[in-house]
Design an enzyme around this catalytic site. Sequence first.
Site, PDB file in Angstrom:
ATOM      1  N   ARG A 159       0.832  -1.216   0.000  1.00  0.00           N
ATOM      2  CA  ARG A 159       0.000   0.000   0.000  1.00  0.00           C
ATOM      3  C   ARG A 159       0.857   1.253   0.000  1.00  0.00           C
ATOM      4  O   ARG A 159       0.933   1.984  -0.980  1.00  0.00           O
ATOM      5  CB  ARG A 159      -0.944  -0.022   1.212  1.00  0.00           C
ATOM      6  N   ASP A 160       1.575   1.491   1.077  1.00  0.00           N
ATOM      7  CA  ASP A 160       2.326   2.732   1.221  1.00  0.00           C
ATOM      8  C   ASP A 160       3.519   2.785   0.279  1.00  0.00           C
ATOM      9  O   ASP A 160       3.935   3.869  -0.142  1.00  0.00           O
ATOM     10  CB  ASP A 160       2.804   2.881   2.668  1.00  0.00           C
ATOM     11  N   HIS A 208       5.614   4.127  12.668  1.00  0.00           N
ATOM     12  CA  HIS A 208       5.694   4.081  11.202  1.00  0.00           C
ATOM     13  C   HIS A 208       6.805   5.042  10.804  1.00  0.00           C
ATOM     14  O   HIS A 208       6.641   6.264  10.866  1.00  0.00           O
ATOM     15  CB  HIS A 208       4.351   4.509  10.598  1.00  0.00           C
ATOM     16  N   HIS A 216       9.983   6.509   8.336  1.00  0.00           N
ATOM     17  CA  HIS A 216      10.568   6.653   7.004  1.00  0.00           C
ATOM     18  C   HIS A 216      12.060   6.927   7.145  1.00  0.00           C
ATOM     19  O   HIS A 216      12.526   7.495   8.136  1.00  0.00           O
ATOM     20  CB  HIS A 216       9.874   7.777   6.235  1.00  0.00           C
ATOM     21  N   CYS A 259       6.777  10.703   0.699  1.00  0.00           N
ATOM     22  CA  CYS A 259       5.694  11.666   0.935  1.00  0.00           C
ATOM     23  C   CYS A 259       5.728  12.708  -0.178  1.00  0.00           C
ATOM     24  O   CYS A 259       6.756  13.359  -0.387  1.00  0.00           O
ATOM     25  CB  CYS A 259       5.854  12.344   2.297  1.00  0.00           C
ATOM     26  N   ASN A 319       9.567   3.962   3.230  1.00  0.00           N
ATOM     27  CA  ASN A 319       9.492   3.293   4.518  1.00  0.00           C
ATOM     28  C   ASN A 319      10.821   2.615   4.847  1.00  0.00           C
ATOM     29  O   ASN A 319      11.624   2.322   3.959  1.00  0.00           O
ATOM     30  CB  ASN A 319       8.404   2.213   4.472  1.00  0.00           C
TER      31      ASN A 319
END
Length: 320
Positions: free
Chosen positions: A15-16, A209, A211, A242, A251
């Site tokens: 997803r991310d 979470h 990065h 982002c 990530n």
Amino acid sequence: MKLVDKVHIMEVGPRDGFQSERKWIPTETKIEIVNALSRTGVPTIQVTSFTHPKAIPQLADAEEMMRGIDIVEGVSYRALTPNMRGLQRALAFKDRLDGVSVMLSVTESHNRANGNRSIADTFAEIEAMAPVAQEAGFIVSGSVICAFGCPFEGEVPLSQLERVAERYLALGITHMSLADTIGVANPLQIYRVASHMRANYPAVTWTLHLHNTRDMALANVLAGMQAGIDRFDGGVAGLGGCPYAPGASGNIATEDLVNMLQEMGIETGVDLDKVLAIARRHEAFIDHPLDSALLRAGKRSDLKPAPQAQQKVAVLEAGG
């Protein structure tokens, strides 16, 4: 140094990670990756986001993804539902999904940039969504976006995180993720924020979470564990980023995270070789460098003794 004994990893790459890719990734490839991840020992996978196709074209195949993946026993499958329409789409798969995530940026500027609406409007929709999702049997997780810094407003005071946590708790949401969305956090900040939120909201199951924008994600994991956090998100091959933070990388690579924890003797239940093989498969369909140290350098166990050391071992074995 006091650390946790076991870490729970949620794989968010499908997803991310994928959502940031401009070049279309075939649905069958995405399904293949999720199916492979389901067999690595990763306990939770965030498969997709039920968002508007115009907002994130890469995830326009959310329904196809959910219909196509294998449901493997012992693996929890999750999806992001950014609004009520997304939740309604997710409800069609409540026999395949265990949970959904709602999201909120803690700063007004980022929330408007990310979701095109105010924090007040976002919370109003979450207030409507939460009981519907809970009634369907979903675990509902609340993302706390830009928890450690905002590209528009800079430093984020703890009071803003507290306000979000309290409003989530009022809705019965007890799973929350503190997101270093633009990768600005440092280990001391992670320790202080995580310790504060755990102490003040003990009923919450907290996830970090992280990065790796400034190469501090693994150090931040260590700081998080020192603060008692035992749940982390990872994205295989280090994909993501982002759109509102120029130069932001993705990530923390799941293989790098598992490798570090394994080297430290911390249990994850994840097969590192399988995850690393999946990361390598990304090189066939991702058209840019991957942010994965293990892909570049390999595992420590791949290293071989120097020739002189090998000769000395041979002599000793021969009794010379």
